[in-house]
Write a protein that holds these residues in place. Structure first.
Motif, PDB file in Angstrom:
ATOM      1  N   ASP A 189       0.728  -1.290  -0.100  1.00  0.00           N
ATOM      2  CA  ASP A 189      -0.122   0.110  -0.067  1.00  0.00           C
ATOM      3  C   ASP A 189       0.864   1.268   0.108  1.00  0.00           C
ATOM      4  O   ASP A 189       0.537   2.450  -0.544  1.00  0.00           O
ATOM      5  CB  ASP A 189      -0.932   0.089   1.280  1.00  0.00           C
ATOM      6  CG  ASP A 189      -1.870   1.052   1.416  1.00  0.00           C
ATOM      7  OD1 ASP A 189      -2.596   1.142   0.480  1.00  0.00           O
ATOM      8  OD2 ASP A 189      -1.789   2.065   2.206  1.00  0.00           O
TER       9      ASP A 189
ATOM     10  N   LYS B 212       0.938   4.394  -2.936  1.00  0.00           N
ATOM     11  CA  LYS B 212       0.774   5.732  -2.640  1.00  0.00           C
ATOM     12  C   LYS B 212       1.868   6.528  -2.798  1.00  0.00           C
ATOM     13  O   LYS B 212       1.685   7.728  -2.947  1.00  0.00           O
ATOM     14  CB  LYS B 212       0.370   5.691  -0.815  1.00  0.00           C
ATOM     15  CG  LYS B 212      -1.008   5.143  -0.607  1.00  0.00           C
ATOM     16  CD  LYS B 212      -1.286   5.378   1.019  1.00  0.00           C
ATOM     17  CE  LYS B 212      -2.644   4.619   1.123  1.00  0.00           C
ATOM     18  NZ  LYS B 212      -2.867   4.680   2.624  1.00  0.00           N
TER      19      LYS B 212
ATOM     20  N   ILE C 121     -10.459 -11.045   2.896  1.00  0.00           N
ATOM     21  CA  ILE C 121      -9.978  -9.810   2.367  1.00  0.00           C
ATOM     22  C   ILE C 121      -9.736  -8.874   3.372  1.00  0.00           C
ATOM     23  O   ILE C 121      -8.909  -7.697   3.263  1.00  0.00           O
ATOM     24  CB  ILE C 121     -11.312  -9.108   1.577  1.00  0.00           C
ATOM     25  CG1 ILE C 121     -11.446  -9.850  -0.062  1.00  0.00           C
ATOM     26  CG2 ILE C 121     -11.163  -7.626   1.075  1.00  0.00           C
ATOM     27  CD1 ILE C 121     -12.611  -9.597  -0.729  1.00  0.00           C
ATOM     28  N   PRO C 122     -10.408  -8.513   4.486  1.00  0.00           N
ATOM     29  CA  PRO C 122     -10.044  -7.699   5.552  1.00  0.00           C
ATOM     30  C   PRO C 122      -8.441  -7.716   5.884  1.00  0.00           C
ATOM     31  O   PRO C 122      -7.991  -6.698   6.371  1.00  0.00           O
ATOM     32  CB  PRO C 122     -10.890  -7.721   6.831  1.00  0.00           C
ATOM     33  CG  PRO C 122     -12.213  -8.250   6.205  1.00  0.00           C
ATOM     34  CD  PRO C 122     -11.764  -9.100   4.866  1.00  0.00           C
ATOM     35  N   THR C 123      -8.018  -9.020   6.053  1.00  0.00           N
ATOM     36  CA  THR C 123      -6.883  -9.127   6.233  1.00  0.00           C
ATOM     37  C   THR C 123      -5.539  -8.238   5.219  1.00  0.00           C
ATOM     38  O   THR C 123      -4.514  -8.181   5.634  1.00  0.00           O
ATOM     39  CB  THR C 123      -6.310 -10.616   6.344  1.00  0.00           C
ATOM     40  OG1 THR C 123      -6.297 -11.322   5.219  1.00  0.00           O
ATOM     41  CG2 THR C 123      -7.380 -11.372   7.468  1.00  0.00           C
TER      42      THR C 123
ATOM     43  N   SER D  41      -6.086  -5.397   4.228  1.00  0.00           N
ATOM     44  CA  SER D  41      -6.097  -3.833   4.563  1.00  0.00           C
ATOM     45  C   SER D  41      -4.597  -3.416   5.001  1.00  0.00           C
ATOM     46  O   SER D  41      -3.742  -4.129   5.610  1.00  0.00           O
ATOM     47  CB  SER D  41      -7.097  -3.578   5.929  1.00  0.00           C
ATOM     48  OG  SER D  41      -6.837  -2.310   5.910  1.00  0.00           O
ATOM     49  N   PRO D  42      -3.969  -2.264   4.723  1.00  0.00           N
ATOM     50  CA  PRO D  42      -4.927  -1.242   4.065  1.00  0.00           C
ATOM     51  C   PRO D  42      -4.781  -1.088   2.719  1.00  0.00           C
ATOM     52  O   PRO D  42      -5.232  -0.416   1.784  1.00  0.00           O
ATOM     53  CB  PRO D  42      -4.234   0.012   4.585  1.00  0.00           C
ATOM     54  CG  PRO D  42      -2.677  -0.328   4.767  1.00  0.00           C
ATOM     55  CD  PRO D  42      -2.748  -1.584   4.981  1.00  0.00           C
TER      56      PRO D  42
ATOM     57  N   VAL E  50      -6.159  -3.260   0.455  1.00  0.00           N
ATOM     58  CA  VAL E  50      -7.494  -3.559  -0.212  1.00  0.00           C
ATOM     59  C   VAL E  50      -8.497  -3.317   0.731  1.00  0.00           C
ATOM     60  O   VAL E  50      -8.293  -3.876   1.909  1.00  0.00           O
ATOM     61  CB  VAL E  50      -7.478  -5.054  -0.660  1.00  0.00           C
ATOM     62  CG1 VAL E  50      -8.909  -5.262  -1.484  1.00  0.00           C
ATOM     63  CG2 VAL E  50      -6.444  -5.233  -1.682  1.00  0.00           C
ATOM     64  N   SER E  51      -9.549  -2.770   0.324  1.00  0.00           N
ATOM     65  CA  SER E  51     -10.997  -2.475   1.444  1.00  0.00           C
ATOM     66  C   SER E  51     -11.898  -3.117   0.591  1.00  0.00           C
ATOM     67  O   SER E  51     -11.821  -3.508  -0.632  1.00  0.00           O
ATOM     68  CB  SER E  51     -11.253  -1.184   1.453  1.00  0.00           C
ATOM     69  OG  SER E  51     -11.513  -0.626   0.444  1.00  0.00           O
ATOM     70  N   VAL E  52     -13.055  -3.405   1.353  1.00  0.00           N
ATOM     71  CA  VAL E  52     -14.342  -4.118   0.826  1.00  0.00           C
ATOM     72  C   VAL E  52     -14.726  -3.383  -0.534  1.00  0.00           C
ATOM     73  O   VAL E  52     -15.544  -3.781  -1.481  1.00  0.00           O
ATOM     74  CB  VAL E  52     -15.330  -4.512   1.745  1.00  0.00           C
ATOM     75  CG1 VAL E  52     -15.024  -5.587   2.710  1.00  0.00           C
ATOM     76  CG2 VAL E  52     -15.684  -3.259   2.618  1.00  0.00           C
ATOM     77  N   THR E  53     -14.500  -2.189  -0.500  1.00  0.00           N
ATOM     78  CA  THR E  53     -15.237  -1.130  -1.521  1.00  0.00           C
ATOM     79  C   THR E  53     -14.405  -1.336  -2.470  1.00  0.00           C
ATOM     80  O   THR E  53     -14.654  -0.735  -3.876  1.00  0.00           O
ATOM     81  CB  THR E  53     -15.113   0.357  -1.009  1.00  0.00           C
ATOM     82  OG1 THR E  53     -13.836   0.853  -0.646  1.00  0.00           O
ATOM     83  CG2 THR E  53     -16.127   0.475   0.156  1.00  0.00           C
ATOM     84  N   ASP E  54     -13.224  -1.933  -2.554  1.00  0.00           N
ATOM     85  CA  ASP E  54     -12.256  -2.024  -3.867  1.00  0.00           C
ATOM     86  C   ASP E  54     -12.640  -3.321  -4.606  1.00  0.00           C
ATOM     87  O   ASP E  54     -12.004  -3.381  -5.648  1.00  0.00           O
ATOM     88  CB  ASP E  54     -10.732  -2.030  -3.325  1.00  0.00           C
ATOM     89  CG  ASP E  54     -10.401  -0.875  -2.619  1.00  0.00           C
ATOM     90  OD1 ASP E  54     -11.003   0.200  -3.178  1.00  0.00           O
ATOM     91  OD2 ASP E  54      -9.465  -0.846  -1.812  1.00  0.00           O
TER      92      ASP E  54
END
Length: 373
Positions: A108, A112, A131-133, A135-136, A138-142
């Motif tokens: 990530d 950036k 998927i939460p693992t 983060s940051p 990937v997020s569920v909205t991606d």
């Protein structure tokens, strides 16, 4: 990727499923080498790219401060996109300790810092809950979930590639969709099977119909058995029970719609009872996986090929903890009581002295009265 994006994008495809890495440095080095290979194929000059010092163990620093800055200078404003397939492997490597826990945070940071760096990751749906693992990074909205093809998309995939050689009727395309539920691999197999069929048919044809789809269905079924087995193996226990119940109910009474109540009754009779809450949850899971269709409470399979496989292979799995069905409990309880009664009788009888043997206990003293005449 190159078919849809112009030369301002440089795509680097890297499948991870069969890759083996011993450390994060090994993995990042593979990323760097794969990128260099693609740039070389596109005739970029790579002589300015820095080489990692063999004594420098900080691969993270080298990638961020030396390699990527020079690489972006070479591609001059183009967008670099790492296309990582089977990225569930990254999650597994982190769990195994081959990658540090903050690896996704590091990736990530790269995205950036370098605005022209993109990462597209594909993974099997069985990693969806993890998927939460990631983060940051990937997020569920991606996340974009790739669903099965629609009926229109299936028709296009079946008809368009061969439209200059022969035609496949809309009815035949609809039959392919009914057999495959739009699963891309199955649709492709039908397309290939129909093409091969056209090459060997004795009668010249300009259009293929439903009968031709039926002719090649057995071939596609055999080619797809491994896929169906994989789906079965990766499906949860409750969902397997439902798939089995739906299959048997449809065989026993094809004219009666299958619903949650019928499934519950069948499972109870089969000694694998599930409560309605669990059954409804399993139904939603199977709908999400596009294995069944729930139309106002009437449940059916989306793919007829999958239904055939289930009919031949689906079996009730032994529950991890089995319970005795209520009708049997009375018999078992009666048997236990009878056994206890027998044991008590044996104990009582064993305490009685034998009838023909004198008692071994000491005789009590007695008075003898003698009367004199």
């Amino acid at each position: 990727f190159s078919s849809y994006f112009d030369d301002t994008f440089v795509g680097v495809y890297l499948p991870l499923k069969n890759q083996t890495f011993s450390s994060e440095s090994d993995w990042l080095n593979t990323l760097a080498l794969s990128t260099m290979q693609i740039l070389s194929q596109k005739d970029f000059s790579l002589y300015k790219l820095p080489k990692q010092d063999a004594e420098d163990q900080d691969m993270r620093r080298w990638m961020m401060t030396e390699y990527l800055p020079e690489m972006f200078a070479i591609i001059r404003g183009r967008r670099l996109v790492w296309l990582l397939d089977d990225t569930g492997s990254l999650i597994q490597w982190i769990k195994a300790g081959k990658l540090p826990a903050d690896h996704f945070a590091y990736l990530d940071g790269l995205v950036k810092q370098f605005q022209n760096l993109g990462i597209i990751m594909a993974m099997d749906s069985r990693y969806e809950m993890l998927i939460p693992t990631m983060s940051p990074l990937v997020s569920v909205t991606d996340v974009y979930r790739l669903a099965n093809l629609t009926e229109d998309e299936t028709r296009a995939l079946i008809q368009q590639p061969i439209q200059n050689q022969y035609r496949i009727s809309d009815d035949a395309s609809a039959a392919v969709f009914a057999a495959t539920a739009g699963q891309p691999r199955l649709v492709q197999r039908f397309g290939a099977a129909l093409y091969d069929y056209m090459q060997v048919t004795d009668t010249p044809r300009t259009i293929l119909a439903i009968e031709d789809v039926k002719t090649v269905s057995n071939t596609v079924q055999q080619q797809s058995n491994t896929d169906f087995r994989k789906i079965w193996d990766e499906t949860g226990r409750n969902e397997r029970l439902l798939l089995t119940a739906i299959t048997r109910l449809m065989v026993d009474d094809p004219l009666t719609a299958v619903n949650v109540t019928a499934i519950s009754d069948w499972l109870i009779e089969s000694d694998y009872p599930l409560d309605l809450t669990t059954i409804n949850a399993a139904v939603r899971g199977l709908e999400y996986d596009e294995l069944i269709e729930n139309n106002k409470g009437n449940i059916s399979f989306k793919s007829s090929l999958m239904q055939v496989w289930l009919l031949q292979n689906a079996e009730l799995q032994t529950a991890s903890t089995t319970t005795v069905a209520p009708p049997r409990r009375g018999l078992i309880a009666a048997a236990i009581v009878l056994a206890l009664i027998i044991l008590v009788l044996v104990f009582v009888v064993s305490q009685q002295p034998p009838a023909n043997q004198p008692s071994s206990s000491t005789a009590q003293p007695t008075l003898t009265l003698i009367a004199n005449p």
